[in-house]
Design a protein around this motif. Structure first.
Motif, short mmCIF file in Angstrom:
data_model
loop_
_atom_site.label_atom_id
_atom_site.label_comp_id
_atom_site.label_asym_id
_atom_site.label_seq_id
_atom_site.Cartn_x
_atom_site.Cartn_y
_atom_site.Cartn_z
N ILE A 89 0.83 -1.20 0.00
CA ILE A 89 0.00 0.00 0.00
C ILE A 89 0.86 1.25 0.00
O ILE A 89 0.63 2.20 -0.75
CB ILE A 89 -0.94 0.00 1.22
CG1 ILE A 89 -1.94 -1.15 1.12
CG2 ILE A 89 -1.67 1.33 1.35
CD1 ILE A 89 -2.86 -1.27 2.32
N LEU A 90 1.90 1.26 0.84
CA LEU A 90 2.75 2.44 0.95
C LEU A 90 3.52 2.70 -0.34
O LEU A 90 3.78 3.87 -0.69
CB LEU A 90 3.72 2.26 2.12
CG LEU A 90 4.47 3.52 2.58
CD1 LEU A 90 3.50 4.59 3.05
CD2 LEU A 90 5.45 3.18 3.68
N ASP A 91 3.86 1.64 -1.07
CA ASP A 91 4.64 1.81 -2.30
C ASP A 91 3.96 2.70 -3.33
O ASP A 91 4.62 3.39 -4.10
CB ASP A 91 4.93 0.43 -2.93
CG ASP A 91 6.11 -0.26 -2.26
OD1 ASP A 91 6.83 0.41 -1.49
OD2 ASP A 91 6.31 -1.46 -2.50
N VAL A 92 2.62 2.69 -3.35
CA VAL A 92 1.92 3.49 -4.36
C VAL A 92 1.57 4.89 -3.84
O VAL A 92 1.01 5.71 -4.58
CB VAL A 92 0.62 2.80 -4.83
CG1 VAL A 92 0.94 1.48 -5.49
CG2 VAL A 92 -0.36 2.61 -3.67
N LEU A 93 1.93 5.18 -2.57
CA LEU A 93 1.59 6.48 -1.99
C LEU A 93 2.79 7.39 -1.78
O LEU A 93 2.64 8.61 -1.69
CB LEU A 93 0.89 6.29 -0.63
CG LEU A 93 -0.53 5.71 -0.69
CD1 LEU A 93 -1.09 5.60 0.72
CD2 LEU A 93 -1.44 6.58 -1.55
N VAL A 94 3.98 6.83 -1.67
CA VAL A 94 5.14 7.65 -1.36
C VAL A 94 5.56 8.48 -2.57
O VAL A 94 5.39 8.08 -3.72
CB VAL A 94 6.34 6.79 -0.89
CG1 VAL A 94 6.02 6.09 0.40
CG2 VAL A 94 6.76 5.80 -1.95
#
Length: 220
Positions: A154-159
């Motif tokens: 999830i974090l990979d697509v938000l950072v």
């Protein structure tokens, strides 16, 4: 002495269900949910339909009108994503998801290493990979480590990442919504993780809070 009361009307929607996918109204495809926000200032007031020849009147309150539906969907989607990046300790990505009026300036200039290219604060908890930030403090005289993070996928697509020789990566809010929706079917709750050596609490949104006792320093 008498007490003055101010009338308050609350209109709320409630569904008896465990949650699920939020449907996008026709004409507002999910791919557009992550487009940048303008600093819009919608009109304040709840518009009451007029009767006969009486003009429409408004009451104090906040109403999202049809003309603002698309904008408000983007607001909710980006604020939800910003909550995850803030929880992981990534101020730069959080600032990129918020407008100036929402306080983006507060998060600028700070990004935890685990949310960038170093990835030095990541743990596998209950078989899932998480990235975020941690703190060590004393609780009743004992040193305790607390880790707060978000599922790596999830974090990979938000950072927000800036790499030399490559275009800057921006948050993909639509992909975030899809991955959070998929996470709802995974294991969530509070458990004891033997490998971590402490308690781990995973939410349905893919966030985690883990705590464990830190071994004492060796004085020898």
């Amino acid at each position: 002495m008498g007490t003055a009361y101010t009338p308050l009307t609350v209109h709320a929607l409630h569904a008896d269900a465990p949650g699920g996918w939020l449907h996008i109204p026709q004409g507002t495809p999910a791919a557009n949910i992550g487009l940048p926000l303008e600093n819009k200032n919608p009109a304040i007031g709840i518009l009451k339909p007029g009767t006969d020849r009486d003009p429409n009147t408004s009451e104090p309150g906040c109403q999202v009108r049809p003309d603002d539906y698309v904008w408000f969907q983007r607001v909710l989607a980006r604020v939800g994503a910003a909550g995850l990046t803030a929880f992981a300790g990534d101020g730069e990505s959080t600032a990129a998801l918020l407008t100036t009026r929402q306080g983006s300036d507060f998060f600028q200039g700070f990004a935890h290493a685990s949310a960038g290219t170093v990835q030095d604060e990541s743990y596998t908890l209950l078989g899932e990979k998480f990235e975020g930030t941690d703190h060590v403090f004393r609780l009743n005289g004992e040193r305790v480590q607390a880790f707060s993070g978000v599922a790596k996928d999830i974090l990979d697509v938000l950072v927000t990442r800036k790499r030399r020789g490559q275009p800057e990566q921006h948050a993909d809010v639509a992909a975030h919504r899809q991955r959070v929706h998929e996470w709802k079917t995974k294991r969530h709750g509070t458990f004891w993780d033997r490998k971590w050596g402490g308690v781990v609490s995973i939410s349905r949104a893919g966030t985690v809070l883990a705590m464990r006792q830190v071994p004492p320093f060796d004085d020898d």
